[in-house]
Design an enzyme around this catalytic site. Structure first.
Site, PDB file in Angstrom:
ATOM      1  N   ARG A   5      98.911  52.969  -0.769  1.00  0.00           N
ATOM      2  CA  ARG A   5      98.896  53.281   0.666  1.00  0.00           C
ATOM      3  C   ARG A   5     100.111  52.688   1.380  1.00  0.00           C
ATOM      4  O   ARG A   5     100.503  51.569   1.104  1.00  0.00           O
ATOM      5  CB  ARG A   5      97.615  52.730   1.300  1.00  0.00           C
ATOM      6  N   ARG A  28      96.158  46.964  -4.284  1.00  0.00           N
ATOM      7  CA  ARG A  28      95.218  48.112  -4.240  1.00  0.00           C
ATOM      8  C   ARG A  28      95.941  49.410  -4.581  1.00  0.00           C
ATOM      9  O   ARG A  28      97.047  49.661  -4.139  1.00  0.00           O
ATOM     10  CB  ARG A  28      94.626  48.227  -2.834  1.00  0.00           C
ATOM     11  N   LYS A  35      85.058  46.587   1.284  1.00  0.00           N
ATOM     12  CA  LYS A  35      84.119  47.522   1.930  1.00  0.00           C
ATOM     13  C   LYS A  35      84.051  48.850   1.178  1.00  0.00           C
ATOM     14  O   LYS A  35      82.972  49.336   0.864  1.00  0.00           O
ATOM     15  CB  LYS A  35      84.524  47.771   3.394  1.00  0.00           C
ATOM     16  N   ARG A  40      85.264  49.227  15.079  1.00  0.00           N
ATOM     17  CA  ARG A  40      86.257  48.180  14.867  1.00  0.00           C
ATOM     18  C   ARG A  40      86.601  47.483  16.176  1.00  0.00           C
ATOM     19  O   ARG A  40      87.410  46.569  16.164  1.00  0.00           O
ATOM     20  CB  ARG A  40      87.526  48.837  14.325  1.00  0.00           C
ATOM     21  N   ARG A  44      97.175  43.952  10.267  1.00  0.00           N
ATOM     22  CA  ARG A  44      95.763  44.375  10.348  1.00  0.00           C
ATOM     23  C   ARG A  44      94.840  43.171  10.481  1.00  0.00           C
ATOM     24  O   ARG A  44      93.829  43.233  11.174  1.00  0.00           O
ATOM     25  CB  ARG A  44      95.368  45.202   9.113  1.00  0.00           C
TER      26      ARG A  44
HETATM   27  P1  ADP Z   1      88.394  47.397   2.089  1.00  0.00           P
HETATM   28  O1  ADP Z   1      87.752  48.753   2.056  1.00  0.00           O
HETATM   29  O2  ADP Z   1      87.506  46.358   2.687  1.00  0.00           O
HETATM   30  O3  ADP Z   1      89.745  47.403   2.745  1.00  0.00           O
HETATM   31  P2  ADP Z   1      88.659  47.730  -0.835  1.00  0.00           P
HETATM   32  O4  ADP Z   1      87.278  48.010  -1.295  1.00  0.00           O
HETATM   33  O5  ADP Z   1      89.592  48.864  -0.761  1.00  0.00           O
HETATM   34  O6  ADP Z   1      88.626  46.930   0.584  1.00  0.00           O
HETATM   35  O7  ADP Z   1      89.250  46.573  -1.783  1.00  0.00           O
HETATM   36  C1  ADP Z   1      90.589  46.082  -1.619  1.00  0.00           C
HETATM   37  C2  ADP Z   1      91.195  45.820  -2.992  1.00  0.00           C
HETATM   38  O8  ADP Z   1      90.528  44.698  -3.602  1.00  0.00           O
HETATM   39  C3  ADP Z   1      91.058  46.966  -3.993  1.00  0.00           C
HETATM   40  O9  ADP Z   1      92.211  47.031  -4.776  1.00  0.00           O
HETATM   41  C4  ADP Z   1      89.835  46.589  -4.833  1.00  0.00           C
HETATM   42  O10 ADP Z   1      89.933  47.100  -6.160  1.00  0.00           O
HETATM   43  C5  ADP Z   1      89.910  45.079  -4.826  1.00  0.00           C
HETATM   44  N1  ADP Z   1      88.581  44.447  -4.833  1.00  0.00           N
HETATM   45  C6  ADP Z   1      87.432  44.884  -4.263  1.00  0.00           C
HETATM   46  N2  ADP Z   1      86.415  44.024  -4.476  1.00  0.00           N
HETATM   47  C7  ADP Z   1      86.944  42.989  -5.182  1.00  0.00           C
HETATM   48  C8  ADP Z   1      86.389  41.760  -5.721  1.00  0.00           C
HETATM   49  N3  ADP Z   1      85.112  41.441  -5.529  1.00  0.00           N
HETATM   50  N4  ADP Z   1      87.241  40.952  -6.379  1.00  0.00           N
HETATM   51  C9  ADP Z   1      88.540  41.273  -6.554  1.00  0.00           C
HETATM   52  N5  ADP Z   1      89.110  42.394  -6.082  1.00  0.00           N
HETATM   53  C10 ADP Z   1      88.334  43.250  -5.406  1.00  0.00           C
HETATM   54  P1  ADP Z   2      91.450  48.556   5.737  1.00  0.00           P
HETATM   55  O1  ADP Z   2      89.994  48.366   5.512  1.00  0.00           O
HETATM   56  O2  ADP Z   2      92.290  48.253   4.546  1.00  0.00           O
HETATM   57  O3  ADP Z   2      91.965  47.855   6.975  1.00  0.00           O
HETATM   58  P2  ADP Z   2      91.001  51.322   6.653  1.00  0.00           P
HETATM   59  O4  ADP Z   2      91.152  52.370   5.636  1.00  0.00           O
HETATM   60  O5  ADP Z   2      89.654  51.011   7.162  1.00  0.00           O
HETATM   61  O6  ADP Z   2      91.770  50.053   6.073  1.00  0.00           O
HETATM   62  O7  ADP Z   2      91.898  51.674   7.919  1.00  0.00           O
HETATM   63  C1  ADP Z   2      93.259  52.009   7.794  1.00  0.00           C
HETATM   64  C2  ADP Z   2      93.877  52.216   9.175  1.00  0.00           C
HETATM   65  O8  ADP Z   2      93.242  53.322   9.835  1.00  0.00           O
HETATM   66  C3  ADP Z   2      93.724  51.051  10.149  1.00  0.00           C
HETATM   67  O9  ADP Z   2      94.724  50.060   9.997  1.00  0.00           O
HETATM   68  C4  ADP Z   2      93.848  51.776  11.495  1.00  0.00           C
HETATM   69  O10 ADP Z   2      95.195  52.120  11.784  1.00  0.00           O
HETATM   70  C5  ADP Z   2      93.098  53.072  11.225  1.00  0.00           C
HETATM   71  N1  ADP Z   2      91.653  52.965  11.539  1.00  0.00           N
HETATM   72  C6  ADP Z   2      90.603  53.091  10.670  1.00  0.00           C
HETATM   73  N2  ADP Z   2      89.437  52.948  11.298  1.00  0.00           N
HETATM   74  C7  ADP Z   2      89.727  52.702  12.600  1.00  0.00           C
HETATM   75  C8  ADP Z   2      88.947  52.447  13.757  1.00  0.00           C
HETATM   76  N3  ADP Z   2      87.593  52.396  13.692  1.00  0.00           N
HETATM   77  N4  ADP Z   2      89.598  52.238  14.934  1.00  0.00           N
HETATM   78  C9  ADP Z   2      90.942  52.270  15.019  1.00  0.00           C
HETATM   79  N5  ADP Z   2      91.738  52.506  13.968  1.00  0.00           N
HETATM   80  C10 ADP Z   2      91.152  52.733  12.767  1.00  0.00           C
END
Ligand code: ADP
Ligand code: ADP
Length: 210
Positions: free
Chosen positions: A156, A127, A13, A88, A167
């Site tokens: 992180r 990541r 995302k 979420r 998660r």
């Molecule tokens: P999200 O915001 O949904 O949690 P991220 O965009 O932070 O996900 O991506 C999670 C990890 O996967 C990051 O380390 C990113 O560089 C990697 N990543 C993102 N898109 C791809 C892809 N299409 N293929 C492989 N790795 C990816």
């Molecule tokens: P990822 O896409 O890798 O799960 P995010 O950066 O979106 O991570 O979120 C990290 C953490 O922040 C979540 O595990 C949760 O604890 C909190 N968080 C983020 N967005 C929300 C939301 N909309 N509602 C509740 N908790 C949230």
């Protein structure tokens, strides 16, 4: 364009949002980024959220809803925005609907990025985030371009296999009900998140036009 990115942790995302907002000229509003900034600054909201986040649990709805509704009311979001990580839960989606109705606008598109669970732990554990530029890297799939960048990358606290698994459970129980919620409104588009980031961006561009 008012849009929402939905997908499990590590689906891509944040990576896709960064590419899209440049093209669409709308602000990228990431609830996770906002919460991490609040934790770093030690604000009241940050202190409240920290424990939940470290453990991979959801921060309570009222806290996140207040934060996001305040953010989308800012002038730069008047013409559109890209929400990433919010809503979420169903109560969060309903609160957003209420605020949109009050403003006389609607959500145009909800993009669901689909990636199988077995790929998500590897994506999350590898990541790394660049605190200077906000860019997201991956040790294996998108390594940093230089030693300088590599040295300043942060991992992180919640990107451990354990917290990612937690998660994923929350995603299944609390977030996946948003899929039928938005599908019923006709705004949901599903995108396959497996492939290179470029391939996924191309699929999203097609999905946005449909
Ligand atoms: P999200 O915001 O949904 O949690 P991220 O965009 O932070 O996900 O991506 C999670 C990890 O996967 C990051 O380390 C990113 O560089 C990697 N990543 C993102 N898109 C791809 C892809 N299409 N293929 C492989 N790795 C990816
Ligand atoms: P990822 O896409 O890798 O799960 P995010 O950066 O979106 O991570 O979120 C990290 C953490 O922040 C979540 O595990 C949760 O604890 C909190 N968080 C983020 N967005 C929300 C939301 N909309 N509602 C509740 N908790 C949230």
């Amino acid at each position: 364009m008012r849009m929402i990115l939905i997908g499990p942790p590590g689906a891509g995302k944040g990576t896709q949002a960064a590419r899209l907002v440049d093209k669409l000229q709308i602000p990228h509003i990431s609830s996770g980024d906002m919460l991490r900034a609040a934790v770093k600054e030690g604000t009241k909201l940050g202190l409240e959220a920290d424990g939940y986040m470290k453990a991979g649990k959801l921060v309570p709805d009222d806290v996140v809803i207040g934060m996001i509704l305040e953010r989308i009311a800012k002038p730069d979001a008047a013409g559109g925005f890209m929400l990433d990580g919010f809503p979420r839960t169903i109560p969060q989606a309903e609160a957003l609907e209420g605020a949109m109705a009050k403003a006389g606008v609607t959500i145009d598109r909800v993009l669901l990025i689909e990636v199988p669970d077995e790929l998500l732990v590897e994506r999350g554990v590898g990541r790394r985030n660049d605190p200077l530029t906000g860019k997201i890297y991956h040790l294996k799939f998108d390594p940093p371009p230089s030693q300088d960048v590599a040295e300043r990358l942060v991992h992180r606290k919640d990107d451990t296999a354990e917290a990612i698994t937690e998660r994923l459970k929350y995603y299944g129980s609390w977030t996946s009900p948003l899929i039928p919620f938005y599908d019923a409104k006709g705004v949901l588009r599903r995108v396959d998140g497996v492939g290179t980031p470029d391939e996924v961006t191309a699929r999203i561009t097609t999905a946005l036009a449909s």
